[in-house]
Design a protein around this motif. Sequence first.
Motif, PDB file in Angstrom:
ATOM      1  N   THR A  62      11.290   5.255   1.775  1.00 38.60           N
ATOM      2  CA  THR A  62      11.208   3.792   1.728  1.00 38.60           C
ATOM      3  C   THR A  62      10.072   3.289   0.840  1.00 38.60           C
ATOM      4  N   LEU A  63       9.162   4.172   0.427  1.00 34.55           N
ATOM      5  CA  LEU A  63       8.080   3.774  -0.476  1.00 34.55           C
ATOM      6  C   LEU A  63       8.622   3.662  -1.899  1.00 34.55           C
ATOM      7  N   PRO A  64       8.160   2.695  -2.651  1.00 35.23           N
ATOM      8  CA  PRO A  64       8.578   2.601  -4.046  1.00 35.23           C
ATOM      9  C   PRO A  64       8.159   3.853  -4.821  1.00 35.23           C
ATOM     10  N   ALA A  65       9.045   4.328  -5.688  1.00 37.96           N
ATOM     11  CA  ALA A  65       8.732   5.505  -6.496  1.00 37.96           C
ATOM     12  C   ALA A  65       7.608   5.155  -7.471  1.00 37.96           C
ATOM     13  N   ALA A  66       6.529   5.893  -7.400  1.00 41.18           N
ATOM     14  CA  ALA A  66       5.377   5.671  -8.273  1.00 41.18           C
ATOM     15  C   ALA A  66       4.422   6.843  -8.117  1.00 41.18           C
ATOM     16  N   GLY A  67       3.482   6.936  -9.017  1.00 43.01           N
ATOM     17  CA  GLY A  67       2.393   7.898  -8.881  1.00 43.01           C
ATOM     18  C   GLY A  67       1.227   7.204  -8.204  1.00 43.01           C
ATOM     19  N   TYR A  68       0.887   7.620  -7.006  1.00 45.77           N
ATOM     20  CA  TYR A  68      -0.202   6.993  -6.256  1.00 45.77           C
ATOM     21  C   TYR A  68      -1.441   7.864  -6.350  1.00 45.77           C
ATOM     22  N   ASN A  69      -2.574   7.231  -6.603  1.00 47.39           N
ATOM     23  CA  ASN A  69      -3.838   7.946  -6.732  1.00 47.39           C
ATOM     24  C   ASN A  69      -4.924   7.196  -5.975  1.00 47.39           C
ATOM     25  N   SER A  70      -5.853   7.949  -5.434  1.00 42.75           N
ATOM     26  CA  SER A  70      -7.018   7.329  -4.805  1.00 42.75           C
ATOM     27  C   SER A  70      -8.225   8.225  -5.023  1.00 42.75           C
ATOM     28  N   GLN A  71      -9.368   7.655  -4.775  1.00 43.69           N
ATOM     29  CA  GLN A  71     -10.632   8.375  -4.904  1.00 43.69           C
ATOM     30  C   GLN A  71     -11.376   8.241  -3.591  1.00 43.69           C
ATOM     31  N   ILE A  72     -11.807   9.369  -3.017  1.00 40.36           N
ATOM     32  CA  ILE A  72     -12.569   9.347  -1.768  1.00 40.36           C
ATOM     33  C   ILE A  72     -14.053   9.318  -2.111  1.00 40.36           C
ATOM     34  N   VAL A  73     -14.768   8.404  -1.472  1.00 34.74           N
ATOM     35  CA  VAL A  73     -16.204   8.240  -1.697  1.00 34.74           C
ATOM     36  C   VAL A  73     -16.930   8.698  -0.441  1.00 34.74           C
ATOM     37  N   PHE A  74     -17.845   9.657  -0.596  1.00 33.67           N
ATOM     38  CA  PHE A  74     -18.654  10.147   0.518  1.00 33.67           C
ATOM     39  C   PHE A  74     -20.073   9.616   0.366  1.00 33.67           C
ATOM     40  N   THR A  75     -20.699   9.245   1.489  1.00 34.47           N
ATOM     41  CA  THR A  75     -22.091   8.797   1.477  1.00 34.47           C
ATOM     42  C   THR A  75     -22.842   9.472   2.627  1.00 34.47           C
ATOM     43  N   ILE A  76     -24.149   9.541   2.500  1.00 33.88           N
ATOM     44  CA  ILE A  76     -24.988  10.040   3.590  1.00 33.88           C
ATOM     45  C   ILE A  76     -26.062   9.001   3.860  1.00 33.88           C
TER      46      ILE A  76
END
Length: 170
Positions: free
Chosen positions: A153-167
């Motif tokens: 059901t999701l639109p066909a696409a290339g999905y990308n994300s970036q995870i940000v870690f902090t301390i």
Amino acid sequence: MMYLQKFITKNIFIVILIVFSQLQSQRTLTVGGTNWTVTIPSITEAGDNYAGTYESSTSQIILAASVPLLLTNGKVSMHYTANPVWNSNLILSAKRTGDGTTTCVACSISGGTTYTIIPPTADIELFRITAVLALASYSNIPVQLQLSGVSVTLPAAGYNSQIVFTISDL
């Protein structure tokens, strides 16, 4: 002579406090590992759906963290940002799959051993490091990622994300 001794003792105490306050702020976090590309199999039958949940290797991300000495803590948190496109029905999660390595005997690492959903923009705690009497320095802390919500059901696409870690401190 007595006045000079008190003056020197007082100044040494002030210098110790200044050095201690500088150590309090010296938390460090290094993020390593590789990009994760999820391989999603093709749908071959009408009416089929994707498995929906996919996991990376258990050491997809490798963290190194240090917390200064004397009863201090470090909270490792995370969030994600779209890079550039992300669908809000896709859910990213992460968990710590090991303690990493340390030479600190009286230090501890806790939390983060079950999947935690990574929110967009606002940090959420993954795990904590506690230093008791020495610098808590951990390396090779493995983190595994999970992607869920994959559906036809999701639109066909290339999905990308970036995870940000902090301390940070608690």
